[in-house]
Design an enzyme around this catalytic site. Sequence first.
Site, PDB file in Angstrom:
ATOM      1  N   GLU A 422      -1.262   0.038  -1.232  1.00 42.86           N
ATOM      2  CA  GLU A 422      -0.948   1.358  -0.633  1.00 42.86           C
ATOM      3  C   GLU A 422      -2.178   2.052  -0.074  1.00 42.86           C
ATOM      4  O   GLU A 422      -2.300   3.276  -0.124  1.00 42.86           O
ATOM      5  CB  GLU A 422      -0.288   2.291  -1.657  1.00 42.86           C
ATOM      6  CG  GLU A 422       1.133   1.972  -1.960  1.00 42.86           C
ATOM      7  CD  GLU A 422       1.913   1.606  -0.737  1.00 42.86           C
ATOM      8  OE1 GLU A 422       1.658   2.181   0.340  1.00 42.86           O
ATOM      9  OE2 GLU A 422       2.773   0.723  -0.836  1.00 42.86           O
TER      10      GLU A 422
HETATM   11  C1  LIG Z   1       0.074  -7.319  -5.453  1.00 42.00           C
HETATM   12  C2  LIG Z   1       0.027  -6.768  -4.061  1.00 42.00           C
HETATM   13  C3  LIG Z   1       1.164  -6.246  -3.484  1.00 42.00           C
HETATM   14  C4  LIG Z   1       1.136  -5.770  -2.173  1.00 42.00           C
HETATM   15  N1  LIG Z   1       2.298  -5.324  -1.597  1.00 42.00           N
HETATM   16  C5  LIG Z   1       2.313  -5.075  -0.250  1.00 42.00           C
HETATM   17  C6  LIG Z   1       3.540  -4.815   0.427  1.00 42.00           C
HETATM   18  O1  LIG Z   1       4.618  -4.748  -0.179  1.00 42.00           O
HETATM   19  N2  LIG Z   1       3.509  -4.649   1.776  1.00 42.00           N
HETATM   20  C7  LIG Z   1       2.355  -4.718   2.500  1.00 42.00           C
HETATM   21  O2  LIG Z   1       2.399  -4.566   3.708  1.00 42.00           O
HETATM   22  N3  LIG Z   1       1.171  -4.959   1.875  1.00 42.00           N
HETATM   23  C8  LIG Z   1       1.123  -5.136   0.526  1.00 42.00           C
HETATM   24  N4  LIG Z   1      -0.061  -5.404  -0.115  1.00 42.00           N
HETATM   25  C9  LIG Z   1      -1.282  -5.450   0.676  1.00 42.00           C
HETATM   26  C10 LIG Z   1      -2.217  -4.300   0.360  1.00 42.00           C
HETATM   27  O3  LIG Z   1      -1.726  -3.087   0.857  1.00 42.00           O
HETATM   28  C11 LIG Z   1      -3.601  -4.687   0.910  1.00 42.00           C
HETATM   29  O4  LIG Z   1      -4.111  -5.656   0.036  1.00 42.00           O
HETATM   30  C12 LIG Z   1      -4.542  -3.518   1.026  1.00 42.00           C
HETATM   31  O5  LIG Z   1      -4.108  -2.665   2.042  1.00 42.00           O
HETATM   32  C13 LIG Z   1      -5.971  -3.940   1.308  1.00 42.00           C
HETATM   33  O6  LIG Z   1      -6.049  -4.867   2.365  1.00 42.00           O
HETATM   34  P1  LIG Z   1      -6.864  -6.234   2.150  1.00 42.00           P
HETATM   35  O7  LIG Z   1      -6.339  -6.873   0.924  1.00 42.00           O
HETATM   36  O8  LIG Z   1      -6.818  -7.002   3.417  1.00 42.00           O
HETATM   37  O9  LIG Z   1      -8.339  -5.775   1.856  1.00 42.00           O
HETATM   38  P2  LIG Z   1      -9.440  -5.431   2.954  1.00 42.00           P
HETATM   39  O10 LIG Z   1      -8.866  -4.494   3.965  1.00 42.00           O
HETATM   40  O11 LIG Z   1     -10.070  -6.684   3.429  1.00 42.00           O
HETATM   41  O12 LIG Z   1     -10.489  -4.603   2.088  1.00 42.00           O
HETATM   42  C14 LIG Z   1     -11.530  -5.213   1.306  1.00 42.00           C
HETATM   43  C15 LIG Z   1     -12.474  -4.104   0.827  1.00 42.00           C
HETATM   44  O13 LIG Z   1     -13.070  -3.458   1.965  1.00 42.00           O
HETATM   45  C16 LIG Z   1     -12.793  -2.059   1.935  1.00 42.00           C
HETATM   46  N5  LIG Z   1     -12.576  -1.581   3.304  1.00 42.00           N
HETATM   47  C17 LIG Z   1     -11.798  -2.149   4.271  1.00 42.00           C
HETATM   48  N6  LIG Z   1     -11.847  -1.408   5.396  1.00 42.00           N
HETATM   49  C18 LIG Z   1     -12.653  -0.361   5.144  1.00 42.00           C
HETATM   50  C19 LIG Z   1     -13.102   0.755   5.908  1.00 42.00           C
HETATM   51  N7  LIG Z   1     -12.703   0.958   7.160  1.00 42.00           N
HETATM   52  N8  LIG Z   1     -13.960   1.622   5.315  1.00 42.00           N
HETATM   53  C20 LIG Z   1     -14.348   1.446   4.043  1.00 42.00           C
HETATM   54  N9  LIG Z   1     -13.962   0.423   3.278  1.00 42.00           N
HETATM   55  C21 LIG Z   1     -13.120  -0.467   3.814  1.00 42.00           C
HETATM   56  C22 LIG Z   1     -11.565  -1.905   1.068  1.00 42.00           C
HETATM   57  O14 LIG Z   1     -11.500  -0.614   0.463  1.00 42.00           O
HETATM   58  C23 LIG Z   1     -11.757  -3.011   0.042  1.00 42.00           C
HETATM   59  O15 LIG Z   1     -12.583  -2.569  -0.998  1.00 42.00           O
HETATM   60  C24 LIG Z   1      -0.073  -5.810  -1.447  1.00 42.00           C
HETATM   61  C25 LIG Z   1      -1.239  -6.308  -2.038  1.00 42.00           C
HETATM   62  C26 LIG Z   1      -1.198  -6.782  -3.327  1.00 42.00           C
HETATM   63  C27 LIG Z   1      -2.460  -7.363  -3.929  1.00 42.00           C
END
Ligand SMILES: Cc1cc2nc3c(=O)[nH]c(=O)nc-3n(C[C@H](O)[C@H](O)[C@H](O)COP(=O)(O)OP(=O)(O)OC[C@H]3O[C@@H](n4cnc5c(N)ncnc54)[C@H](O)[C@@H]3O)c2cc1C
Length: 565
Positions: A422
């Site tokens: 989220e």
């Molecule tokens: C168990 C689980 C359930 C989920 N359920 C859903 C779902 O139902 N639907 C859905 O669509 N998604 C879902 N997600 C996805 C979830 O919303 C994403 O994992 C989350 O938004 C982070 O994206 P990412 O994993 O690609 O991390 P990344 O975006 O790669 O982030 C990695 C790190 O970099 C930081 N970061 C990234 N961009 C920036 C920025 N611009 N400035 C500062 N810091 C930054 C982040 O805070 C984090 O610490 C789920 C994830 C999990 C693990």
Amino acid sequence: MPYRAPVEDYKFIFAHVSDMEAVAATERFSEATQDVTDAILTEAGRLTEEVIAPLRRVGDETHSVLENGVVRTPPGYKEAFTALTEGGWVAISAGPDYGGMGLPIALTTAFNEMMSATDLSLGLCPLLTQGQIEALEHHASDEIKQMYLPRLISGEWTGTMNLTEPQAGSDVGALKTRAVPNGDGSYAITGQKIYITWGDHDFGGNVCHLVLARLPDAAPGTKGISLFMVPKYIPNDDGSLGPANDLSVVSLEHKLGIHASPTAVMQYDGATGWLVGAEHKGMAAMFTMMNNARLAVGAQGVGIAEGATQQALDYAAERNQMGPIIEHADVRRMLLTMKADTYAARAIVLNCAIALDLARATGQDDWKARAALLTPIAKAFGSETGIAVAEMGVQVHGGMGFVEETGAAQFSRDARVTAIYEGTNGIQAMDLVGRKMADGGEAAARLLDEIEAHAETARASLPELAEPVWQASETLRETVEWLADEGNMPNRFAGSVPFLHGFARVLGAHYHLRAAMAEDAADGPRTKLARFYINRLLPEHAGLLAHAVAGADDLYAFTAEELTA
Ligand SMILES: Cc1cc2nc3c(=O)[nH]c(=O)nc-3n(C[C@H](O)[C@H](O)[C@H](O)COP(=O)(O)OP(=O)(O)OC[C@H]3O[C@@H](n4cnc5c(N)ncnc54)[C@H](O)[C@@H]3O)c2cc1C
């Protein structure tokens, strides 16, 4: 001892530490009288204690699994979900037009907390459905509303949200899933979505996916994203299930926690979908769902914190090592921190929910701004509290916390994701110092005025608690002013996470002080807990807020090459 739903704490917060009375005084929520609220809390408590709590360990051990392309949930899950639907619990805040009860979000939030305390995995299924209902209520055509809303509200069908793709996580604007008009009002959706919570299950009915995708003429980035309803089965006109859509679950993730919540990789191969909201305005529609979900994730953290605290207290009362461990000072420190922070986080989350209810019922901009300000704090502080408290719960258990049988470790594993999904907590903090301060810090200043006015009143009876709260609020005010004046966004972002935590520390102190004032007994349990929080946890705000204004220079003093060398 099994879970005891914190019904009395809710009643107390509703009566003394929030504007719940004002909610019930609005026309929209006139049915949410204290009698109704009490009855709902009691019944939610009974359901979660008796029906949901026994599933928590079963789900953790069994996992949801993919068998021949179909998700199979752990034993007892289907029956428990049926109990939720039969009791009308899936969406108690949904509007009455399509069969909802139209109750305040504050009550849904209380219910979500109890579900999360007893089984975070199962709780996610109604939680996402609630968010989808809200998005459809606000943005869908009448046709879509008539087909989907009654069935989602009853729980006959469930909802998911599909944003994430391998290259598009926090950067949702990078998504590539395509939507091509079919010429008959529908669209063909093609692409892969990852991490889709409850992307499929064996509860029966339909699984309704809200999918973000790009139309052929779409602009790059978030401006070119549209939202589509893509059901697992294409419904017939009478709502019965028609042919299977062209979508599939490719795999389920193996995760640190929430093992029973199926986290799916979804493949859409020209699946039929229908536009929700206007073309290219998908992010606005999805934001309705995401804001709802952010508050709900804050409540998840509180639920985990409550469950972990109860279990740690029970264990500490029984375990003897040089006397009962509950008598050792350090164990006391942990248990009281767990209790005090759980209350603080609950009060923050509920006050956010109530601001949202008042914004809806009155349409007043001040309440809208209050809800918007509190949402990232509720999400991030609620989830961080769940994680920190669950981690302390493991420590209270000693070695028994590290072995799985006690279930203490499960709280910690399950809680971890709440800071990630989220919108990660880092993204929440950026939202707080960015968009939520775009008003020059006005909404924050109004809240601080209230905190200080209350502290002034409290000086007469509790001066030793009122003074530090007033002082902390002033320090926070200076920080807000610094942020509002700081034009350089990297400088704001560099301190955003400590700022959010410092803000939450001060808010928590305010809600503890309000509890102590309402209790009006110097040796009452709420006053003693407030004293603990204000003396020992509130002082953290000073370090956090100093960090918040330190700027970005230190962070970038290293080049990325130096950092990775
Ligand atoms: C168990 C689980 C359930 C989920 N359920 C859903 C779902 O139902 N639907 C859905 O669509 N998604 C879902 N997600 C996805 C979830 O919303 C994403 O994992 C989350 O938004 C982070 O994206 P990412 O994993 O690609 O991390 P990344 O975006 O790669 O982030 C990695 C790190 O970099 C930081 N970061 C990234 N961009 C920036 C920025 N611009 N400035 C500062 N810091 C930054 C982040 O805070 C984090 O610490 C789920 C994830 C999990 C693990």
